[in-house]
Design a protein around this motif. Sequence first.
Motif, PDB file in Angstrom:
ATOM      1  N   GLU A   8      17.266  55.049   9.599  1.00 28.92           N
ATOM      2  CA  GLU A   8      15.812  54.335   9.822  1.00 28.92           C
ATOM      3  C   GLU A   8      15.626  55.064   8.906  1.00 28.92           C
ATOM      4  N   ASP A  52      17.300  49.936  11.572  1.00 30.74           N
ATOM      5  CA  ASP A  52      15.805  50.477  11.091  1.00 30.74           C
ATOM      6  C   ASP A  52      15.595  48.654  10.771  1.00 30.74           C
ATOM      7  N   GLY A  54      13.105  47.537   8.368  1.00 34.70           N
ATOM      8  CA  GLY A  54      12.784  47.707   7.290  1.00 34.70           C
ATOM      9  C   GLY A  54      12.844  49.060   6.364  1.00 34.70           C
ATOM     10  N   LYS A 101       9.640  48.307  18.127  1.00 33.31           N
ATOM     11  CA  LYS A 101       9.904  49.573  18.379  1.00 33.31           C
ATOM     12  C   LYS A 101       7.282  48.908  18.640  1.00 33.31           C
TER      13      LYS A 101
HETATM   14 CA    CA Z   1      11.282  51.722   8.447  1.00 39.89          CA
END
Ligand code: CA
Length: 227
Positions: A8, A52, A54, A101
Amino acid sequence: MVKVLVVEDDAQLVRALRINLEARKFEVATASDGNNALRLAAARKPDVIVLDLGLPDIDGIDVIKEVRRTSGVPILVLSARHTSEEKIRALDAGADDYVTKPFSMDELLARLRAAVRRVEIPAPAQEISMVSTDEFTVDLIAKKVSRGDRTVRLTPTEWHLLEILITNPGRLISQRKLLLDVWGPTYAEHTNYLRVYMAQLRRKLEADPSHPRYLITEPGMGYRFEG
Ligand code: CA
């Protein structure tokens, strides 16, 4: 100790995850980008990866594909992306589950426990003999389902479907996996079968079949048994 690798790039979220996971006796390693994630995944052999999608360098989907070339470690995806296509791509690439999220720490921990449990109990169908909810009881040895003192009759297909779900409590099982396991490879796209059979199971097992409490649909993705 269960080793978890958290991948992350949001430092604040990493901190929160580390505190919560360490408080629950997980051994935590962290990576803030995809390259470090792949390096640590190979070097430390984590028991579970929280990823994560991204990331600053490599797309999270590509991280999943790369990890999957050599490892079956459970991967729980953190997704800020709301489209279900993104989640399906992650599941198809080999992720085991996802949390959208913003998520609550309790939800993340529940998904994490379910992912780890799958590994600790490699053949759950043989290990779990009885599953009970407030509404129904399933005896996996005798292959019997009851509600109160009444026996519920299931067809072999309904039974097979139920068995997969209840032996993976809390875990998302993709439509594709259910179709492959229950109907076989030529039926992998027949999601309408699942809708029909899940509706039948709910009619037989849920107090309010149109608002299921135990046999949960994850729209576009699959199904989950909440025990
Ligand atoms: Ca991210």
